[in-house]
Write a protein that holds these residues in place. Structure first.
Motif, PDB file in Angstrom:
ATOM      1  N   PRO A 260     -21.417   7.429 -11.963  1.00 50.62           N
ATOM      2  CA  PRO A 260     -21.910   6.063 -12.141  1.00 50.62           C
ATOM      3  C   PRO A 260     -20.781   5.068 -12.394  1.00 50.62           C
ATOM      4  CG  PRO A 260     -23.258   7.609 -13.385  1.00 50.62           C
ATOM      5  CD  PRO A 260     -22.079   8.390 -12.882  1.00 50.62           C
ATOM      6  N   GLY A 261     -20.830   3.953 -11.674  1.00 55.31           N
ATOM      7  CA  GLY A 261     -19.915   2.843 -11.927  1.00 55.31           C
ATOM      8  C   GLY A 261     -18.512   3.019 -11.401  1.00 55.31           C
ATOM      9  N   VAL A 262     -18.249   4.029 -10.582  1.00 51.67           N
ATOM     10  CA  VAL A 262     -16.909   4.246 -10.037  1.00 51.67           C
ATOM     11  C   VAL A 262     -16.905   3.868  -8.560  1.00 51.67           C
ATOM     12  CG1 VAL A 262     -15.079   5.904  -9.551  1.00 51.67           C
ATOM     13  CG2 VAL A 262     -16.380   6.054 -11.696  1.00 51.67           C
ATOM     14  N   LEU A 263     -16.044   2.919  -8.203  1.00 57.06           N
ATOM     15  CA  LEU A 263     -15.955   2.406  -6.846  1.00 57.06           C
ATOM     16  C   LEU A 263     -14.565   2.683  -6.293  1.00 57.06           C
ATOM     17  CD1 LEU A 263     -17.383   0.662  -4.619  1.00 57.06           C
ATOM     18  CD2 LEU A 263     -16.299  -1.335  -5.692  1.00 57.06           C
ATOM     19  N   TRP A 264     -14.492   3.228  -5.071  1.00 56.69           N
ATOM     20  CA  TRP A 264     -13.231   3.476  -4.396  1.00 56.69           C
ATOM     21  C   TRP A 264     -12.949   2.340  -3.417  1.00 56.69           C
ATOM     22  CZ3 TRP A 264     -10.009   7.362  -5.792  1.00 56.69           C
ATOM     23  CH2 TRP A 264     -10.549   8.401  -6.570  1.00 56.69           C
ATOM     24  N   GLY A 270      -2.302   2.022   2.260  1.00 57.37           N
ATOM     25  CA  GLY A 270      -2.708   3.413   2.407  1.00 57.37           C
ATOM     26  C   GLY A 270      -3.165   4.059   1.124  1.00 57.37           C
ATOM     27  N   SER A 271      -2.990   3.399  -0.005  1.00 54.99           N
ATOM     28  CA  SER A 271      -3.431   3.983  -1.276  1.00 54.99           C
ATOM     29  C   SER A 271      -4.929   3.765  -1.465  1.00 54.99           C
ATOM     30  CB  SER A 271      -2.665   3.365  -2.445  1.00 54.99           C
ATOM     31  OG  SER A 271      -2.955   1.984  -2.549  1.00 54.99           O
ATOM     32  N   LEU A 272      -5.508   4.555  -2.348  1.00 50.04           N
ATOM     33  CA  LEU A 272      -6.904   4.405  -2.747  1.00 50.04           C
ATOM     34  C   LEU A 272      -6.944   3.952  -4.201  1.00 50.04           C
ATOM     35  CD1 LEU A 272      -8.514   7.595  -1.190  1.00 50.04           C
ATOM     36  CD2 LEU A 272      -9.167   5.243  -0.671  1.00 50.04           C
ATOM     37  N   LEU A 273      -7.747   2.934  -4.468  1.00 54.72           N
ATOM     38  CA  LEU A 273      -7.926   2.442  -5.829  1.00 54.72           C
ATOM     39  C   LEU A 273      -9.237   2.990  -6.385  1.00 54.72           C
ATOM     40  CD1 LEU A 273      -6.930  -1.307  -5.371  1.00 54.72           C
ATOM     41  CD2 LEU A 273      -5.451   0.654  -5.877  1.00 54.72           C
ATOM     42  N   GLU A 274      -9.163   3.568  -7.577  1.00 54.83           N
ATOM     43  CA  GLU A 274     -10.333   4.083  -8.283  1.00 54.83           C
ATOM     44  C   GLU A 274     -10.690   3.079  -9.375  1.00 54.83           C
ATOM     45  OE1 GLU A 274     -11.532   8.094 -10.877  1.00 54.83           O
ATOM     46  OE2 GLU A 274      -9.504   7.798 -10.087  1.00 54.83           O
ATOM     47  N   LEU A 275     -11.796   2.376  -9.201  1.00 61.49           N
ATOM     48  CA  LEU A 275     -12.158   1.259 -10.074  1.00 61.49           C
ATOM     49  C   LEU A 275     -13.394   1.582 -10.890  1.00 61.49           C
ATOM     50  CD1 LEU A 275     -12.136  -1.783 -10.979  1.00 61.49           C
ATOM     51  CD2 LEU A 275     -13.420  -2.277  -8.885  1.00 61.49           C
ATOM     52  N   GLU A 278     -17.296  -1.386 -14.877  1.00 61.86           N
ATOM     53  CA  GLU A 278     -17.672  -1.917 -16.182  1.00 61.86           C
ATOM     54  C   GLU A 278     -16.440  -2.219 -17.030  1.00 61.86           C
ATOM     55  OE1 GLU A 278     -20.448  -3.000 -17.221  1.00 61.86           O
ATOM     56  OE2 GLU A 278     -21.867  -2.220 -15.743  1.00 61.86           O
ATOM     57  N   THR A 279     -15.475  -1.304 -17.072  1.00 62.06           N
ATOM     58  CA  THR A 279     -14.265  -1.549 -17.860  1.00 62.06           C
ATOM     59  C   THR A 279     -13.215  -2.311 -17.060  1.00 62.06           C
ATOM     60  OG1 THR A 279     -13.189   0.518 -17.184  1.00 62.06           O
ATOM     61  CG2 THR A 279     -14.674   0.614 -19.080  1.00 62.06           C
ATOM     62  N   GLN A 280     -13.366  -2.339 -15.718  1.00 64.73           N
ATOM     63  CA  GLN A 280     -12.430  -2.958 -14.781  1.00 64.73           C
ATOM     64  C   GLN A 280     -11.051  -2.305 -14.810  1.00 64.73           C
ATOM     65  OE1 GLN A 280     -12.568  -7.189 -14.333  1.00 64.73           O
ATOM     66  NE2 GLN A 280     -14.719  -7.346 -14.881  1.00 64.73           N
ATOM     67  N   GLU A 281     -11.007  -1.058 -15.241  1.00 67.50           N
ATOM     68  CA  GLU A 281      -9.771  -0.287 -15.193  1.00 67.50           C
ATOM     69  C   GLU A 281      -9.579   0.279 -13.787  1.00 67.50           C
ATOM     70  OE1 GLU A 281     -10.024   2.690 -18.178  1.00 67.50           O
ATOM     71  OE2 GLU A 281      -9.780   1.278 -19.847  1.00 67.50           O
ATOM     72  N   ILE A 282      -8.350   0.226 -13.285  1.00 68.21           N
ATOM     73  CA  ILE A 282      -8.022   0.675 -11.937  1.00 68.21           C
ATOM     74  C   ILE A 282      -6.950   1.754 -12.012  1.00 68.21           C
ATOM     75  CG2 ILE A 282      -7.020   0.019  -9.708  1.00 68.21           C
ATOM     76  CD1 ILE A 282      -8.207  -2.707 -10.005  1.00 68.21           C
ATOM     77  N   VAL A 283      -7.172   2.833 -11.277  1.00 67.75           N
ATOM     78  CA  VAL A 283      -6.158   3.877 -11.098  1.00 67.75           C
ATOM     79  C   VAL A 283      -5.800   3.911  -9.621  1.00 67.75           C
ATOM     80  CG1 VAL A 283      -5.631   6.331 -11.259  1.00 67.75           C
ATOM     81  CG2 VAL A 283      -7.022   5.231 -13.033  1.00 67.75           C
ATOM     82  N   GLU A 284      -4.501   3.803  -9.312  1.00 65.89           N
ATOM     83  CA  GLU A 284      -4.057   3.830  -7.920  1.00 65.89           C
ATOM     84  C   GLU A 284      -3.640   5.241  -7.537  1.00 65.89           C
ATOM     85  OE1 GLU A 284      -0.998   1.592  -4.816  1.00 65.89           O
ATOM     86  OE2 GLU A 284      -0.895   1.175  -6.971  1.00 65.89           O
ATOM     87  N   HIS A 285      -4.154   5.683  -6.386  1.00 69.67           N
ATOM     88  CA  HIS A 285      -3.780   6.976  -5.828  1.00 69.67           C
ATOM     89  C   HIS A 285      -2.951   6.695  -4.579  1.00 69.67           C
ATOM     90  CE1 HIS A 285      -6.749   9.257  -8.312  1.00 69.67           C
ATOM     91  NE2 HIS A 285      -7.363   8.078  -8.307  1.00 69.67           N
ATOM     92  N   PRO A 286      -1.617   6.762  -4.689  1.00 66.42           N
ATOM     93  CA  PRO A 286      -0.760   6.400  -3.553  1.00 66.42           C
ATOM     94  C   PRO A 286      -0.921   7.372  -2.389  1.00 66.42           C
ATOM     95  CG  PRO A 286       0.474   6.427  -5.618  1.00 66.42           C
ATOM     96  CD  PRO A 286      -0.843   7.099  -5.877  1.00 66.42           C
TER      97      PRO A 286
END
Length: 368
Positions: A260-264, A270-275, A278-286
């Motif tokens: 729930p609440g996780v948007l790619w 070429g990287s994928l962002l894991e957003l 709700e918290t608006q925290e982003i993790v980048e997967h290069p």
């Protein structure tokens, strides 16, 4: 942080890299299209493997009507049946059905359709031509009835009890909600409660796997992303991805995780962002290769299918298998707070608007 793992890779067409991936809602099937290409590719993603199936080859491009020159620049419209391994492809005034046995002979259609979508029960094909109306087609008999105007595409809530689509002009876009009709050919029954967006050129809305969020990608003037909760339609995120063509992001670059609440989000690097919306925290997967992403989708079983600008495709695991969430029973709450649009009169006169923070009953947000 989620650990991404490559399950399989394939090379496709480097001259026409896939720009849209359309996944089957329940089966491990994905169709791929690209602008200026007459080939609709189909992949089986089952068992963690990518296998290309027989495509739909629409052959040489037809000479478009001079007033519709842009047709040759757009990808063929496609739609998956919600239960069966059946894909419908529109090409001018014909429709082609694809099954695992291959494509059928083209069937005549009453109009040249720009967008296609199946009703949640699979018995009606909703089809949008370039004019100011739409058609509802009985899949079994071919019978058609006129239907209310919509454009761009149709998002089906995971419950199957509600759909969302867009009605656009240059000044604004309405995200309209509708109930599916009962008997085929059944048109959408539009509802009064609507989202209003700032411009035109938005992409098809995208419900999360649990139905509690709605993402809208756009627009014609800059690359934006808006996320709303459902059923409240409260805006929880708005973000400008890029404002100029030099940084243009792929149009079809969003995929909801089963969590729930996780948007790619796919990026031009070429990287994928894991957003976490709700918290608006982003993790980048290069991406080690650094090749731009051209399209992104989540398969029916929860993997990510990524298309790259060099024609390659990659099927990615997003960690331990997670059961698909049950669709939240929020549609009943939404329906209790609205009603159907009357069949006569101007649509805008009957809508109750929200922009994600407030609501009003006319196009003027300052109206009483």
């Amino acid at each position: 942080m989620t650990e991404l793992a490559v399950l399989d890779r394939l090379s496709a067409d480097s001259q026409h890299p896939v720009e849209q991936l359309v996944r089957h809602p329940r089966l491990p099937l994905v169709a791929g299209t690209a602008a200026k290409s007459r080939l609709v590719r189909v992949w089986d993603c089952g068992g963690g493997r990518l296998r290309e199936l027989a495509p739909v080859d629409l052959g040489p491009a037809r000479e478009p009507d001079p007033s519709e020159w842009w047709r040759s620049e757009t990808a063929p419209p496609v739609a998956w049946h919600p239960e069966r391994p059946l894909l419908v492809v529109a090409d001018g005034d014909t429709l082609t059905r694809w099954t695992p046995d291959g494509p059928s002979a083209p069937e005549p259609a009453s109009a040249a359709y720009l967008h296609l979508a199946f009703s949640p029960d699979g018995r009606t094909l909703w089809a949008k031509p370039s004019g100011g109306s739409s058609d509802a087609l009985d899949l079994a008999t071919g019978a058609a009835v006129p239907a209310p105007y919509w454009d761009t595409g149709v998002a089906v809530h995971p419950s199957g009890e509600l759909v969302a689509t867009l009605v656009s002009d240059q000044s604004a876009t309405f995200c309209l909600f509708a109930r599916p009709g009962a008997e085929p050919p059944a048109a959408m029954r539009q509802l009064r409660h609507a989202l209003v967006l700032a411009a035109d050129g938005y992409g098809t809305p995208l419900f999360s796997a649990d139905g509690r969020h709605l993402a809208v990608r756009g627009n014609a003037y800059f690359d934006s992303l808006d996320v709303f909760t459902f059923p409240s339609l409260r805006r929880v995120l708005t973000r400008t991805l890029a404002e100029d063509d030099a940084q243009r992001w792929p149009d079809e670059n969003l995929a909801w995780d089963v969590r729930p609440g996780v948007l790619w989000i796919g990026t031009p690097t070429g990287s994928l962002l894991e957003l976490d919306v709700e918290t608006q925290e982003i993790v980048e997967h290069p991406s080690p290769a650094g090749v731009a992403i051209s399209a992104l989708t989540a398969t029916a079983s929860g993997e990510l299918l990524v298309a790259h600008a060099d024609g390659a495709l990659a099927l990615l695991s997003v960690g331990p298998a997670t059961p698909a969430p049950e669709a939240a029973d929020d549609v009943a709450v939404f329906l209790a707070g609205t009603e159907e649009v009357p069949p006569t009169g101007e649509l805008e006169e009957h809508l109750v608007y929200t922009d994600g923070s407030g609501s009003w009953e006319s196009e003027d947000p300052d109206a009483d």
